[in-house]
Design an enzyme around this catalytic site. Structure first.
Site, mmCIF file in Angstrom:
data_model
loop_
_atom_site.group_PDB
_atom_site.id
_atom_site.type_symbol
_atom_site.label_atom_id
_atom_site.label_comp_id
_atom_site.label_asym_id
_atom_site.label_seq_id
_atom_site.Cartn_x
_atom_site.Cartn_y
_atom_site.Cartn_z
ATOM 1 C CE1 TYR A 67 0.584 0.324 4.537
ATOM 2 C CE2 TYR A 67 -0.309 -1.891 4.319
ATOM 3 C CZ TYR A 67 0.352 -0.935 5.069
ATOM 4 O OH TYR A 67 0.799 -1.238 6.325
ATOM 5 C CD GLU A 87 -15.370 13.086 -15.695
ATOM 6 O OE1 GLU A 87 -16.533 13.470 -15.511
ATOM 7 O OE2 GLU A 87 -14.418 13.887 -15.798
ATOM 8 C CE LYS A 112 -10.668 20.274 -10.649
ATOM 9 N NZ LYS A 112 -10.875 20.370 -12.111
#
Length: 132
Positions: A67, A87, A112
């Site tokens: 991770y 996107e 965002k």
């Protein structure tokens, strides 16, 4: 490991999950000039679908998705080449994690929080799911 009935009564195994939330980086993504010039914070949540079996039985980090490395890769991509749409960034992130780490699927959300929206809002985000 939990399982649940699948089609026709067959048992299917649910994936093991590695979840990273709130990975933050400054990116220069957006369609407006000032977004590209000044940059802004992006926050990424990633859920990596995998199987812990080999890593758990060997207790070996090299047999799973680290991770820490995943988080570093996310930051590098957010800070990297700018795109117009979040996107596009989300798909780029998901496709890269799927290609570079030993996972079967990725669910990834790009937030965002300072998007140039003229009304009060809490967050804007997009989520993608990609699998092998």
């Amino acid at each position: 490991m939990a399982s649940h009935p699948g089609a026709g009564g067959a048992r299917t195994r649910r994936p093991d999950l590695i979840t990273l939330t709130g990975v933050r980086a400054i990116g220069h993504h957006g369609v407006l000039d000032f977004e590209r010039r000044d940059g802004q914070p992006f926050v990424v949540d990633a859920v990596l679908h995998t199987d812990f079996g080999a890593a758990a039985s060997s207790d070996d980090l090299s047999r799973t998705a680290s991770y820490a490395e995943v988080a570093e890769r996310i930051v590098a991509l957010v800070e990297g080449d700018p795109v117009d749409l979040i996107e596009t960034l989300a798909v780029r992130l998901a496709d890269t994690l799927l290609a570079e780490f030993p996972v079967d699927a990725v669910e990834l959300t790009v937030h965002k929080p300072q998007a140039p929206i003229t009304v009060p809002f809490g967050d804007v985000s997009v989520t993608v799911f990609r699998e092998r």
